[in-house]
Design an enzyme around this catalytic site. Sequence first.
Site, PDB file in Angstrom:
ATOM      1  N   GLU A   1       1.651  -0.158  -4.952  1.00  0.00           N
ATOM      2  CA  GLU A   1       0.591   0.773  -5.340  1.00  0.00           C
ATOM      3  C   GLU A   1       1.238   2.097  -5.744  1.00  0.00           C
ATOM      4  OE1 GLU A   1      -3.264   3.228  -3.584  1.00  0.00           O
ATOM      5  OE2 GLU A   1      -1.729   2.468  -2.225  1.00  0.00           O
TER       6      GLU A   1
ATOM      7  N   ASP B   1       0.844  -1.190   0.000  1.00  0.00           N
ATOM      8  CA  ASP B   1       0.000   0.000   0.000  1.00  0.00           C
ATOM      9  C   ASP B   1       0.887   1.250   0.000  1.00  0.00           C
ATOM     10  OD1 ASP B   1      -2.678   1.207   0.342  1.00  0.00           O
ATOM     11  OD2 ASP B   1      -1.916   1.824   2.300  1.00  0.00           O
TER      12      ASP B   1
END
Length: 614
Positions: free
Chosen positions: A366, A337
Amino acid sequence: MFDSRNPVYKNPVGATPAGQNIHFKITLPRGLGCTAATLNLQEDGGEQFHWGMFWCGMNGNDREWWECDFTPPRSGLYFYSFSLQTNRGMLGLSRAFGGRGELSGGDKWQLTVYEPGFETPRWLPGGILYQVFPDRFYRSGQAKKEIPYGRKMHDEWGEEPQWQPDETGEITNRDFFGGDLQGIVQKLPYLQSLGVTCLYLNPIFESHSNHRYDTADYSRIDPLLGTERDFAHLCREAERFGIRILLDGVFNHTGSDSVYFNREGRYPGPGAYQSKESPYYDWYSFSPWPEKYDCWWGFLTLPCINECSESYQQYLCGKNGIVRKWLRLGAAGWRLDVADELTDPLLERIAEAAKEEKSDALILGEVWEDASNKIAYGQRRRYFQGRQLHSVMNYPFRSAVLGFFTGMRAKDAMEILLTVQENYPPQVLRCLMNHLGTHDTERALTVLGGEALNGRDREWQSRQRLSPTQRGIALRRLRGASLMQYTLPGVPCIYYGDEAGMEGYRDPFNRRCFPWGKEDAALTEWYRSLARLRQTARAALEDSPLVPVAAFRRCLCYIRQGKTQRLLIALNSGSAAEQITLPAGWEKATCLLGESPSGSILTLPPIGFSALLL
Protein backbone atom coordinates in the site's frame (compact mmCIF):
# COMPACT_ATOMS: atom_id res chain seq x y z
CA MET A 1 15.95 18.31 -28.27
CA PHE A 2 15.38 15.28 -26.03
CA ASP A 3 12.44 13.04 -25.12
CA SER A 4 13.01 10.47 -22.36
CA ARG A 5 10.00 8.44 -23.58
CA ASN A 6 11.21 8.08 -27.16
CA PRO A 7 13.83 5.38 -27.93
CA VAL A 8 15.41 7.67 -30.52
CA TYR A 9 16.66 9.78 -27.61
CA LYS A 10 16.96 7.23 -24.78
CA ASN A 11 17.23 3.55 -25.53
CA PRO A 12 15.87 1.63 -23.75
CA VAL A 13 13.18 3.90 -22.37
CA GLY A 14 11.93 3.60 -18.80
CA ALA A 15 13.47 1.68 -15.92
CA THR A 16 16.41 -0.63 -16.61
CA PRO A 17 18.44 -3.27 -14.74
CA ALA A 18 21.88 -2.42 -13.39
CA GLY A 19 24.62 -3.23 -15.84
CA GLN A 20 22.52 -2.56 -18.95
CA ASN A 21 23.86 -0.04 -21.42
CA ILE A 22 21.67 3.02 -22.09
CA HIS A 23 22.13 5.12 -25.21
CA PHE A 24 21.42 8.84 -24.86
CA LYS A 25 21.01 11.16 -27.82
CA ILE A 26 20.13 14.87 -28.02
CA THR A 27 19.49 17.07 -31.04
CA LEU A 28 20.41 20.77 -30.85
CA PRO A 29 19.81 23.79 -33.09
CA ARG A 30 22.92 24.45 -35.18
CA GLY A 31 22.60 28.10 -34.26
CA LEU A 32 23.53 27.40 -30.64
CA GLY A 33 27.08 26.74 -31.77
CA CYS A 34 27.48 23.90 -29.28
CA THR A 35 31.11 22.88 -28.82
CA ALA A 36 30.67 20.40 -25.97
CA ALA A 37 27.78 18.50 -24.41
CA THR A 38 27.74 16.52 -21.17
CA LEU A 39 25.34 14.03 -19.61
CA ASN A 40 25.24 14.70 -15.86
CA LEU A 41 23.93 11.99 -13.53
CA GLN A 42 23.51 12.08 -9.78
CA GLU A 43 23.13 8.75 -8.05
CA ASP A 44 20.58 9.21 -5.29
CA GLY A 45 22.65 9.88 -2.20
CA GLY A 46 25.80 8.74 -3.96
CA GLU A 47 28.22 9.23 -6.83
CA GLN A 48 28.05 11.86 -9.56
CA PHE A 49 28.78 10.98 -13.18
CA HIS A 50 29.68 13.39 -15.98
CA TRP A 51 29.67 11.72 -19.37
CA GLY A 52 31.06 13.58 -22.35
CA MET A 53 28.87 13.33 -25.46
CA PHE A 54 30.11 12.97 -29.02
CA TRP A 55 29.00 14.96 -32.04
CA CYS A 56 27.54 12.37 -34.40
CA GLY A 57 26.19 14.20 -37.45
CA MET A 58 23.45 16.46 -38.71
CA ASN A 59 19.73 16.08 -38.16
CA GLY A 60 18.43 17.81 -41.27
CA ASN A 61 19.93 21.14 -42.33
CA ASP A 62 19.76 23.10 -39.09
CA ARG A 63 20.08 20.60 -36.22
CA GLU A 64 22.84 18.29 -35.02
CA TRP A 65 23.08 15.11 -32.98
CA TRP A 66 25.14 14.47 -29.84
CA GLU A 67 25.24 11.06 -28.16
CA CYS A 68 26.82 8.92 -25.45
CA ASP A 69 26.33 5.64 -23.58
CA PHE A 70 25.97 5.09 -19.85
CA THR A 71 25.78 1.84 -17.91
CA PRO A 72 24.41 2.24 -14.37
CA PRO A 73 26.77 0.29 -12.09
CA ARG A 74 24.18 -0.63 -9.40
CA SER A 75 20.50 -0.47 -8.58
CA GLY A 76 18.89 2.67 -7.23
CA LEU A 77 17.63 6.02 -8.48
CA TYR A 78 19.64 8.31 -10.75
CA PHE A 79 18.67 11.84 -11.73
CA TYR A 80 20.07 13.34 -14.90
CA SER A 81 20.22 16.41 -17.13
CA PHE A 82 22.54 17.77 -19.83
CA SER A 83 24.91 20.73 -19.91
CA LEU A 84 25.88 22.46 -23.17
CA GLN A 85 28.79 24.75 -23.96
CA THR A 86 27.35 27.17 -26.58
CA ASN A 87 27.86 30.56 -28.12
CA ARG A 88 25.47 31.81 -25.43
CA GLY A 89 27.65 30.36 -22.67
CA MET A 90 26.94 27.28 -20.57
CA LEU A 91 23.30 26.18 -20.86
CA GLY A 92 21.33 23.43 -19.17
CA LEU A 93 18.98 21.04 -20.94
CA SER A 94 16.46 19.80 -18.41
CA ARG A 95 13.07 18.12 -18.10
CA ALA A 96 9.89 19.87 -19.21
CA PHE A 97 6.29 18.61 -19.39
CA GLY A 98 5.95 15.22 -21.03
CA GLY A 99 9.54 14.18 -20.50
CA ARG A 100 10.82 16.49 -23.23
CA GLY A 101 13.91 18.65 -22.88
CA GLU A 102 14.08 22.44 -22.72
CA LEU A 103 16.78 25.03 -22.21
CA SER A 104 15.93 26.14 -18.68
CA GLY A 105 16.53 25.48 -15.05
CA GLY A 106 13.79 22.86 -14.93
CA ASP A 107 13.61 19.44 -13.32
CA LYS A 108 15.94 16.53 -13.81
CA TRP A 109 14.82 13.27 -15.37
CA GLN A 110 14.55 10.16 -13.21
CA LEU A 111 16.21 6.89 -14.12
CA THR A 112 15.02 3.87 -12.10
CA VAL A 113 17.58 1.06 -11.96
CA TYR A 114 16.67 -2.33 -10.48
CA GLU A 115 18.67 -5.43 -9.68
CA PRO A 116 19.26 -7.86 -12.57
CA GLY A 117 17.06 -10.91 -12.20
CA PHE A 118 14.25 -9.01 -10.42
CA GLU A 119 11.08 -10.92 -11.32
CA THR A 120 7.42 -10.62 -10.37
CA PRO A 121 4.80 -13.40 -10.33
CA ARG A 122 3.47 -14.20 -13.79
CA TRP A 123 0.05 -15.43 -12.63
CA LEU A 124 -1.39 -11.98 -11.84
CA PRO A 125 -0.91 -10.02 -15.12
CA GLY A 126 -3.81 -10.45 -17.50
CA GLY A 127 -6.18 -11.21 -14.64
CA ILE A 128 -8.74 -9.26 -12.61
CA LEU A 129 -8.56 -8.46 -8.89
CA TYR A 130 -11.57 -8.10 -6.63
CA GLN A 131 -11.37 -6.52 -3.18
CA VAL A 132 -13.65 -7.78 -0.42
CA PHE A 133 -14.35 -6.14 2.94
CA PRO A 134 -15.22 -9.45 4.60
CA ASP A 135 -17.86 -8.36 7.12
CA ARG A 136 -19.95 -6.70 4.40
CA PHE A 137 -19.72 -9.05 1.40
CA TYR A 138 -21.97 -12.05 2.10
CA ARG A 139 -23.30 -13.83 5.19
CA SER A 140 -23.54 -17.58 4.71
CA GLY A 141 -25.92 -18.29 7.57
CA GLN A 142 -23.37 -20.64 9.13
CA ALA A 143 -23.60 -20.59 12.93
CA LYS A 144 -21.04 -18.38 14.67
CA LYS A 145 -19.18 -19.84 17.62
CA GLU A 146 -17.00 -18.36 20.36
CA ILE A 147 -17.83 -14.76 19.48
CA PRO A 148 -15.72 -12.40 21.62
CA TYR A 149 -17.59 -9.99 23.86
CA GLY A 150 -18.11 -6.35 22.99
CA ARG A 151 -19.48 -6.80 19.47
CA LYS A 152 -22.83 -5.53 18.26
CA MET A 153 -24.52 -7.63 15.59
CA HIS A 154 -26.93 -5.97 13.16
CA ASP A 155 -30.30 -7.65 12.86
CA GLU A 156 -30.71 -6.99 9.14
CA TRP A 157 -28.23 -7.23 6.29
CA GLY A 158 -27.98 -3.85 4.60
CA GLU A 159 -28.81 -1.65 7.57
CA GLU A 160 -26.80 1.57 7.79
CA PRO A 161 -23.44 0.94 9.49
CA GLN A 162 -22.98 2.69 12.81
CA TRP A 163 -21.44 6.11 12.26
CA GLN A 164 -22.43 8.05 15.38
CA PRO A 165 -20.33 8.04 18.56
CA ASP A 166 -21.45 5.70 21.35
CA GLU A 167 -22.23 6.76 24.92
CA THR A 168 -18.51 7.30 25.58
CA GLY A 169 -18.25 9.71 22.64
CA GLU A 170 -16.13 7.31 20.58
CA ILE A 171 -16.69 5.66 17.23
CA THR A 172 -15.63 2.12 18.03
CA ASN A 173 -16.29 0.27 14.76
CA ARG A 174 -17.69 -2.59 16.84
CA ASP A 175 -20.86 -3.15 14.78
CA PHE A 176 -20.87 -6.26 12.60
CA PHE A 177 -23.07 -7.74 9.88
CA GLY A 178 -21.60 -11.23 9.94
CA GLY A 179 -20.13 -11.64 6.47
CA ASP A 180 -17.87 -14.69 6.55
CA LEU A 181 -15.47 -16.93 4.63
CA GLN A 182 -18.15 -19.47 3.82
CA GLY A 183 -20.20 -16.63 2.34
CA ILE A 184 -17.31 -15.84 0.00
CA VAL A 185 -17.16 -19.52 -0.99
CA GLN A 186 -20.85 -19.40 -1.88
CA LYS A 187 -20.26 -16.40 -4.14
CA LEU A 188 -17.28 -17.81 -6.04
CA PRO A 189 -19.44 -18.58 -9.12
CA TYR A 190 -20.52 -14.93 -9.14
CA LEU A 191 -16.90 -13.75 -8.92
CA GLN A 192 -15.91 -16.13 -11.70
CA SER A 193 -18.65 -14.62 -13.89
CA LEU A 194 -16.89 -11.27 -13.50
CA GLY A 195 -13.63 -12.79 -14.71
CA VAL A 196 -12.00 -12.48 -11.27
CA THR A 197 -8.68 -14.31 -10.93
CA CYS A 198 -7.47 -12.97 -7.58
CA LEU A 199 -9.45 -12.09 -4.48
CA TYR A 200 -7.90 -9.48 -2.19
CA LEU A 201 -9.34 -9.79 1.32
CA ASN A 202 -9.17 -6.99 3.85
CA PRO A 203 -7.88 -8.39 7.18
CA ILE A 204 -9.37 -11.72 8.29
CA PHE A 205 -7.42 -12.35 11.50
CA GLU A 206 -8.93 -12.05 14.95
CA SER A 207 -9.58 -8.37 15.70
CA HIS A 208 -12.22 -6.57 17.67
CA SER A 209 -13.31 -3.98 15.12
CA ASN A 210 -15.24 -4.55 11.91
CA HIS A 211 -12.32 -3.36 9.76
CA ARG A 212 -9.90 -5.74 11.55
CA TYR A 213 -6.85 -3.48 11.12
CA ASP A 214 -6.35 -3.71 14.90
CA THR A 215 -5.04 -7.27 14.89
CA ALA A 216 -5.59 -9.24 18.07
CA ASP A 217 -4.03 -12.53 16.94
CA TYR A 218 -2.24 -13.03 13.60
CA SER A 219 -2.37 -16.80 14.05
CA ARG A 220 -6.15 -17.11 14.22
CA ILE A 221 -9.04 -16.40 11.85
CA ASP A 222 -11.58 -14.03 13.39
CA PRO A 223 -14.36 -16.22 14.84
CA LEU A 224 -17.09 -14.26 13.03
CA LEU A 225 -15.43 -15.15 9.74
CA GLY A 226 -14.88 -18.81 10.49
CA THR A 227 -11.96 -21.07 11.27
CA GLU A 228 -8.58 -22.01 9.91
CA ARG A 229 -10.30 -24.96 8.26
CA ASP A 230 -12.77 -22.57 6.60
CA PHE A 231 -9.86 -20.54 5.24
CA ALA A 232 -8.13 -23.58 3.76
CA HIS A 233 -11.48 -24.63 2.26
CA LEU A 234 -11.91 -21.16 0.70
CA CYS A 235 -8.46 -21.38 -0.89
CA ARG A 236 -9.15 -24.83 -2.32
CA GLU A 237 -12.57 -23.88 -3.67
CA ALA A 238 -11.27 -20.61 -5.10
CA GLU A 239 -8.54 -22.53 -6.92
CA ARG A 240 -11.22 -24.67 -8.56
CA PHE A 241 -12.68 -21.46 -10.00
CA GLY A 242 -9.29 -20.16 -11.15
CA ILE A 243 -9.11 -17.62 -8.31
CA ARG A 244 -6.22 -17.01 -5.90
CA ILE A 245 -6.40 -15.40 -2.45
CA LEU A 246 -4.37 -12.33 -1.47
CA LEU A 247 -4.27 -11.57 2.26
CA ASP A 248 -3.94 -8.22 4.03
CA GLY A 249 -0.88 -8.09 6.28
CA VAL A 250 -1.09 -5.40 8.97
CA PHE A 251 2.43 -5.68 10.34
CA ASN A 252 3.18 -2.10 11.40
CA HIS A 253 0.86 -2.10 14.42
CA THR A 254 -1.43 -4.37 16.40
CA GLY A 255 -4.55 -3.70 18.41
CA SER A 256 -4.22 -2.62 22.02
CA ASP A 257 -6.86 -5.28 22.66
CA SER A 258 -4.65 -8.15 21.52
CA VAL A 259 -2.78 -11.20 22.70
CA TYR A 260 0.43 -9.20 22.30
CA PHE A 261 -0.40 -5.88 24.02
CA ASN A 262 -3.50 -6.80 26.07
CA ARG A 263 -4.26 -3.35 27.44
CA GLU A 264 -7.89 -4.32 27.98
CA GLY A 265 -7.02 -7.59 29.75
CA ARG A 266 -9.14 -9.74 27.45
CA TYR A 267 -6.46 -12.42 27.08
CA PRO A 268 -4.75 -14.52 29.78
CA GLY A 269 -1.55 -12.57 29.20
CA PRO A 270 0.73 -11.22 30.11
CA GLY A 271 0.80 -8.73 27.26
CA ALA A 272 3.38 -5.98 26.85
CA TYR A 273 1.07 -3.47 28.55
CA GLN A 274 0.81 -5.68 31.63
CA SER A 275 4.36 -6.78 32.28
CA LYS A 276 7.92 -6.06 31.24
CA GLU A 277 8.42 -9.81 31.48
CA SER A 278 5.95 -10.37 28.63
CA PRO A 279 7.46 -12.17 25.61
CA TYR A 280 6.02 -9.29 23.57
CA TYR A 281 7.44 -6.44 25.63
CA ASP A 282 10.20 -5.53 23.18
CA TRP A 283 7.70 -5.47 20.31
CA TYR A 284 6.57 -2.03 21.49
CA SER A 285 8.16 1.29 22.47
CA PHE A 286 7.07 2.79 25.80
CA SER A 287 7.97 6.19 27.26
CA PRO A 288 7.34 5.52 30.11
CA TRP A 289 5.82 2.04 30.44
CA PRO A 290 2.95 1.35 30.41
CA GLU A 291 0.87 4.51 29.99
CA LYS A 292 2.70 6.11 27.07
CA TYR A 293 3.65 4.22 23.94
CA ASP A 294 4.15 4.78 20.23
CA CYS A 295 0.90 4.33 18.37
CA TRP A 296 -0.25 4.64 14.79
CA TRP A 297 -1.20 8.24 13.99
CA GLY A 298 -2.01 8.88 17.64
CA PHE A 299 -4.68 6.14 17.96
CA LEU A 300 -4.17 4.56 21.40
CA THR A 301 -5.97 1.43 20.18
CA LEU A 302 -3.21 0.86 17.58
CA PRO A 303 0.18 0.55 19.31
CA CYS A 304 3.04 0.54 16.80
CA ILE A 305 5.35 -2.42 16.47
CA ASN A 306 9.06 -1.99 17.10
CA GLU A 307 9.99 -3.56 13.78
CA CYS A 308 13.63 -3.99 14.81
CA SER A 309 12.61 -6.54 17.44
CA GLU A 310 14.23 -9.82 16.46
CA SER A 311 11.55 -11.82 18.26
CA TYR A 312 8.86 -10.00 16.26
CA GLN A 313 10.67 -10.53 12.97
CA GLN A 314 11.10 -14.20 13.82
CA TYR A 315 7.42 -14.51 14.78
CA LEU A 316 6.46 -12.99 11.44
CA CYS A 317 9.08 -14.41 9.09
CA GLY A 318 10.53 -17.50 10.72
CA LYS A 319 10.18 -21.06 9.43
CA ASN A 320 6.83 -21.42 11.17
CA GLY A 321 6.02 -17.72 11.16
CA ILE A 322 2.85 -15.91 10.20
CA VAL A 323 3.92 -15.08 6.63
CA ARG A 324 4.63 -18.73 5.84
CA LYS A 325 1.74 -20.22 7.80
CA TRP A 326 -1.03 -18.65 5.74
CA LEU A 327 0.78 -19.22 2.45
CA ARG A 328 1.10 -22.86 3.45
CA LEU A 329 -2.64 -22.99 4.08
CA GLY A 330 -3.39 -21.74 0.58
CA ALA A 331 -2.91 -17.97 0.28
CA ALA A 332 -1.17 -16.72 -2.87
CA GLY A 333 0.48 -13.68 -1.32
CA TRP A 334 0.27 -10.62 0.90
CA ARG A 335 -0.86 -7.04 0.46
CA LEU A 336 1.16 -5.07 3.01
CA ASP A 337 -0.73 -2.35 4.84
CA VAL A 338 1.07 1.04 5.17
CA ALA A 339 4.16 -0.31 3.41
CA ASP A 340 5.91 3.05 3.75
CA GLU A 341 5.88 2.55 7.55
CA LEU A 342 7.61 -0.83 7.35
CA THR A 343 11.40 -0.71 7.52
CA ASP A 344 13.53 -1.83 4.59
CA PRO A 345 15.01 -4.79 6.54
CA LEU A 346 11.54 -6.01 7.55
CA LEU A 347 10.19 -5.67 4.01
CA GLU A 348 13.12 -7.65 2.68
CA ARG A 349 12.68 -10.34 5.30
CA ILE A 350 8.93 -10.66 4.58
CA ALA A 351 9.62 -10.96 0.85
CA GLU A 352 12.36 -13.53 1.43
CA ALA A 353 10.18 -15.65 3.72
CA ALA A 354 7.27 -15.55 1.28
CA LYS A 355 9.44 -16.55 -1.66
CA GLU A 356 11.04 -19.40 0.24
CA GLU A 357 7.63 -20.74 1.20
CA LYS A 358 6.00 -20.25 -2.20
CA SER A 359 8.20 -19.23 -5.11
CA ASP A 360 5.47 -17.29 -6.89
CA ALA A 361 3.97 -15.60 -3.80
CA LEU A 362 2.93 -12.00 -4.48
CA ILE A 363 4.07 -9.15 -2.20
CA LEU A 364 2.10 -6.00 -2.99
CA GLY A 365 2.36 -2.78 -0.98
CA GLU A 366 0.00 0.00 0.00
CA VAL A 367 1.72 3.15 -1.28
CA TRP A 368 -0.33 6.20 -2.23
CA GLU A 369 2.29 8.13 -4.19
CA ASP A 370 4.77 7.35 -6.96
CA ALA A 371 6.38 4.37 -5.25
CA SER A 372 9.53 4.52 -7.38
CA ASN A 373 10.80 7.67 -5.66
CA LYS A 374 8.83 7.65 -2.40
CA ILE A 375 10.42 9.34 0.61
CA ALA A 376 8.98 8.24 3.95
CA TYR A 377 10.14 9.65 7.27
CA GLY A 378 13.11 11.29 5.59
CA GLN A 379 14.30 8.12 3.89
CA ARG A 380 14.18 7.21 0.20
CA ARG A 381 12.46 3.87 -0.18
CA ARG A 382 13.79 1.11 -2.41
CA TYR A 383 10.64 -0.89 -3.03
CA PHE A 384 11.39 -1.74 -6.67
CA GLN A 385 15.09 -2.50 -6.66
CA GLY A 386 14.38 -6.21 -6.44
CA ARG A 387 14.21 -7.38 -2.82
CA GLN A 388 11.03 -5.88 -1.35
CA LEU A 389 7.77 -5.38 -3.26
CA HIS A 390 6.56 -6.90 -6.50
CA SER A 391 4.14 -4.04 -7.05
CA VAL A 392 1.81 -1.57 -5.33
CA MET A 393 -1.72 -0.20 -5.21
CA ASN A 394 -1.83 2.33 -8.04
CA TYR A 395 -3.29 5.45 -6.42
CA PRO A 396 -1.79 7.79 -9.09
CA PHE A 397 -3.86 5.83 -11.61
CA ARG A 398 -7.02 6.47 -9.59
CA SER A 399 -6.24 10.19 -9.44
CA ALA A 400 -5.69 10.37 -13.20
CA VAL A 401 -8.75 8.38 -14.25
CA LEU A 402 -11.29 9.87 -11.86
CA GLY A 403 -9.73 13.29 -12.41
CA PHE A 404 -10.10 12.97 -16.17
CA PHE A 405 -13.84 12.38 -15.78
CA THR A 406 -14.34 15.21 -13.27
CA GLY A 407 -12.53 18.11 -14.91
CA MET A 408 -8.82 17.36 -15.19
CA ARG A 409 -7.23 18.26 -18.51
CA ALA A 410 -6.70 15.23 -20.70
CA LYS A 411 -3.01 15.98 -21.12
CA ASP A 412 -2.49 16.14 -17.34
CA ALA A 413 -4.19 12.77 -16.87
CA MET A 414 -2.06 11.27 -19.62
CA GLU A 415 1.06 12.74 -18.03
CA ILE A 416 0.34 10.96 -14.72
CA LEU A 417 -0.12 7.64 -16.51
CA LEU A 418 3.02 8.01 -18.61
CA THR A 419 5.14 9.11 -15.64
CA VAL A 420 4.24 5.95 -13.74
CA GLN A 421 5.05 3.90 -16.84
CA GLU A 422 8.41 5.62 -17.20
CA ASN A 423 9.42 5.33 -13.54
CA TYR A 424 8.30 1.77 -12.72
CA PRO A 425 10.13 -1.38 -13.86
CA PRO A 426 8.04 -3.15 -16.52
CA GLN A 427 7.59 -6.26 -14.38
CA VAL A 428 6.19 -4.02 -11.61
CA LEU A 429 3.95 -2.16 -14.04
CA ARG A 430 2.17 -5.28 -15.24
CA CYS A 431 1.28 -6.23 -11.62
CA LEU A 432 -0.06 -2.83 -10.52
CA MET A 433 -3.36 -2.90 -8.66
CA ASN A 434 -5.41 -0.43 -10.73
CA HIS A 435 -8.35 0.54 -8.55
CA LEU A 436 -10.99 3.26 -8.70
CA GLY A 437 -11.89 2.93 -5.04
CA THR A 438 -10.97 1.05 -1.87
CA HIS A 439 -12.07 0.82 1.75
CA ASP A 440 -10.05 4.02 2.34
CA THR A 441 -11.65 6.18 -0.36
CA GLU A 442 -15.02 7.40 -1.53
CA ARG A 443 -16.92 5.09 -3.85
CA ALA A 444 -16.16 5.70 -7.53
CA LEU A 445 -19.81 6.46 -8.37
CA THR A 446 -19.97 9.06 -5.63
CA VAL A 447 -16.80 10.77 -6.85
CA LEU A 448 -18.04 10.73 -10.44
CA GLY A 449 -21.50 12.13 -9.74
CA GLY A 450 -21.72 13.66 -6.29
CA GLU A 451 -20.50 16.77 -4.55
CA ALA A 452 -16.86 16.87 -3.50
CA LEU A 453 -16.40 15.80 0.10
CA ASN A 454 -14.33 18.87 1.05
CA GLY A 455 -13.92 17.78 4.65
CA ARG A 456 -17.64 17.52 5.43
CA ASP A 457 -18.53 15.53 8.52
CA ARG A 458 -20.10 12.10 8.87
CA GLU A 459 -23.58 13.47 9.51
CA TRP A 460 -23.53 15.19 6.10
CA GLN A 461 -22.07 12.08 4.44
CA SER A 462 -24.75 9.85 5.96
CA ARG A 463 -27.53 11.84 4.28
CA GLN A 464 -26.07 11.87 0.78
CA ARG A 465 -27.45 9.86 -2.12
CA LEU A 466 -27.01 10.67 -5.79
CA SER A 467 -30.06 12.17 -7.43
CA PRO A 468 -31.39 10.34 -10.52
CA THR A 469 -29.68 12.95 -12.72
CA GLN A 470 -26.39 12.73 -10.84
CA ARG A 471 -26.48 8.95 -10.87
CA GLY A 472 -27.14 8.83 -14.59
CA ILE A 473 -24.08 10.99 -15.27
CA ALA A 474 -21.99 9.02 -12.79
CA LEU A 475 -22.91 5.70 -14.40
CA ARG A 476 -21.89 6.95 -17.85
CA ARG A 477 -18.61 8.24 -16.46
CA LEU A 478 -17.99 4.97 -14.59
CA ARG A 479 -18.27 3.04 -17.83
CA GLY A 480 -15.52 5.14 -19.35
CA ALA A 481 -13.38 5.06 -16.21
CA SER A 482 -13.67 1.28 -15.89
CA LEU A 483 -12.82 0.88 -19.58
CA MET A 484 -9.55 2.68 -18.82
CA GLN A 485 -9.11 0.54 -15.73
CA TYR A 486 -9.36 -2.65 -17.79
CA THR A 487 -7.13 -1.52 -20.67
CA LEU A 488 -4.21 0.41 -19.12
CA PRO A 489 -1.03 -1.37 -17.98
CA GLY A 490 -1.63 -3.21 -14.72
CA VAL A 491 -4.42 -5.34 -13.28
CA PRO A 492 -7.92 -3.90 -12.72
CA CYS A 493 -9.22 -4.22 -9.17
CA ILE A 494 -12.95 -3.98 -8.45
CA TYR A 495 -13.86 -2.76 -4.98
CA TYR A 496 -16.72 -5.02 -3.96
CA GLY A 497 -20.06 -3.59 -5.02
CA ASP A 498 -18.75 -0.99 -7.45
CA GLU A 499 -20.00 -3.30 -10.19
CA ALA A 500 -23.39 -3.37 -8.45
CA GLY A 501 -23.72 0.43 -8.34
CA MET A 502 -22.87 1.10 -4.68
CA GLU A 503 -22.43 4.70 -3.52
CA GLY A 504 -20.83 6.23 -0.43
CA TYR A 505 -18.34 8.73 0.90
CA ARG A 506 -15.73 7.75 3.49
CA ASP A 507 -15.75 5.07 6.20
CA PRO A 508 -18.24 3.64 7.05
CA PHE A 509 -20.38 4.75 4.10
CA ASN A 510 -17.99 3.21 1.55
CA ARG A 511 -18.21 -0.06 3.51
CA ARG A 512 -21.92 -0.77 3.37
CA CYS A 513 -23.24 -4.28 2.78
CA PHE A 514 -23.23 -5.65 -0.75
CA PRO A 515 -26.79 -5.10 -2.06
CA TRP A 516 -27.60 -8.70 -3.01
CA GLY A 517 -30.89 -8.76 -4.93
CA LYS A 518 -30.80 -5.01 -5.50
CA GLU A 519 -27.79 -4.77 -7.84
CA ASP A 520 -27.68 -2.56 -10.90
CA ALA A 521 -27.89 -5.47 -13.32
CA ALA A 522 -26.91 -3.42 -16.38
CA LEU A 523 -23.76 -2.17 -14.65
CA THR A 524 -22.82 -5.66 -13.50
CA GLU A 525 -23.20 -6.89 -17.07
CA TRP A 526 -20.99 -4.03 -18.23
CA TYR A 527 -18.22 -5.31 -15.98
CA ARG A 528 -18.67 -8.77 -17.43
CA SER A 529 -18.27 -7.29 -20.91
CA LEU A 530 -15.00 -5.68 -19.79
CA ALA A 531 -13.77 -9.08 -18.63
CA ARG A 532 -14.62 -10.48 -22.06
CA LEU A 533 -12.75 -7.59 -23.69
CA ARG A 534 -9.63 -8.43 -21.68
CA GLN A 535 -9.83 -12.01 -22.90
CA THR A 536 -10.49 -11.04 -26.53
CA ALA A 537 -7.63 -8.53 -26.55
CA ARG A 538 -5.32 -10.52 -24.31
CA ALA A 539 -2.45 -10.51 -26.81
CA ALA A 540 -2.67 -6.72 -27.13
CA LEU A 541 -2.68 -6.15 -23.37
CA GLU A 542 0.04 -8.59 -22.38
CA ASP A 543 3.40 -6.97 -21.59
CA SER A 544 2.68 -4.02 -23.89
CA PRO A 545 3.29 -0.38 -22.98
CA LEU A 546 0.80 2.48 -23.13
CA VAL A 547 1.32 4.34 -26.41
CA PRO A 548 -0.31 7.81 -26.39
CA VAL A 549 -2.17 8.88 -29.51
CA ALA A 550 -4.00 12.04 -28.43
CA ALA A 551 -4.69 14.09 -25.30
CA PHE A 552 -6.59 17.31 -25.92
CA ARG A 553 -9.44 19.15 -24.23
CA ARG A 554 -11.45 16.31 -22.62
CA CYS A 555 -10.31 13.56 -25.04
CA LEU A 556 -7.83 10.76 -24.50
CA CYS A 557 -6.72 8.17 -27.03
CA TYR A 558 -4.09 5.47 -26.56
CA ILE A 559 -2.97 2.16 -28.03
CA ARG A 560 -1.81 -1.07 -26.40
CA GLN A 561 0.26 -2.89 -29.00
CA GLY A 562 1.17 -6.55 -28.58
CA LYS A 563 2.93 -8.88 -30.98
CA THR A 564 -0.21 -10.10 -32.73
CA GLN A 565 -2.93 -7.64 -31.66
CA ARG A 566 -3.43 -3.91 -31.20
CA LEU A 567 -6.11 -2.29 -29.06
CA LEU A 568 -7.08 1.37 -29.40
CA ILE A 569 -9.08 3.11 -26.67
CA ALA A 570 -10.61 6.55 -27.19
CA LEU A 571 -12.57 8.45 -24.55
CA ASN A 572 -14.44 11.74 -24.36
CA SER A 573 -15.18 12.92 -20.81
CA GLY A 574 -16.64 16.25 -21.91
CA SER A 575 -20.18 17.51 -22.46
CA ALA A 576 -19.78 18.07 -26.21
CA ALA A 577 -19.15 15.62 -29.04
CA GLU A 578 -15.52 15.29 -30.19
CA GLN A 579 -13.81 13.90 -33.26
CA ILE A 580 -10.52 12.01 -33.33
CA THR A 581 -8.58 11.28 -36.49
CA LEU A 582 -7.37 7.71 -36.21
CA PRO A 583 -3.88 6.55 -37.17
CA ALA A 584 -3.62 4.86 -40.54
CA GLY A 585 -5.20 1.42 -40.73
CA TRP A 586 -7.58 1.74 -37.80
CA GLU A 587 -10.59 2.36 -40.05
CA LYS A 588 -10.54 -1.42 -40.62
CA ALA A 589 -10.59 -2.28 -36.91
CA THR A 590 -13.28 -4.30 -35.15
CA CYS A 591 -15.29 -2.31 -32.65
CA LEU A 592 -15.47 -4.19 -29.34
CA LEU A 593 -17.30 -1.54 -27.30
CA GLY A 594 -18.73 1.92 -27.92
CA GLU A 595 -18.59 3.90 -31.15
CA SER A 596 -17.42 2.66 -34.54
CA PRO A 597 -15.31 4.92 -36.80
CA SER A 598 -16.48 6.35 -40.10
CA GLY A 599 -13.43 5.93 -42.28
CA SER A 600 -10.52 7.47 -40.38
CA ILE A 601 -12.77 9.68 -38.22
CA LEU A 602 -14.04 8.53 -34.86
CA THR A 603 -16.86 10.65 -33.44
CA LEU A 604 -17.42 10.33 -29.73
CA PRO A 605 -20.61 11.62 -28.10
CA PRO A 606 -20.45 13.37 -24.69
CA ILE A 607 -19.01 10.96 -22.13
CA GLY A 608 -18.49 8.53 -25.00
CA PHE A 609 -15.85 5.95 -25.78
CA SER A 610 -14.63 3.40 -28.28
CA ALA A 611 -12.56 0.21 -28.08
CA LEU A 612 -11.13 -0.93 -31.42
CA LEU A 613 -9.13 -4.08 -32.11
CA LEU A 614 -6.77 -4.87 -34.95
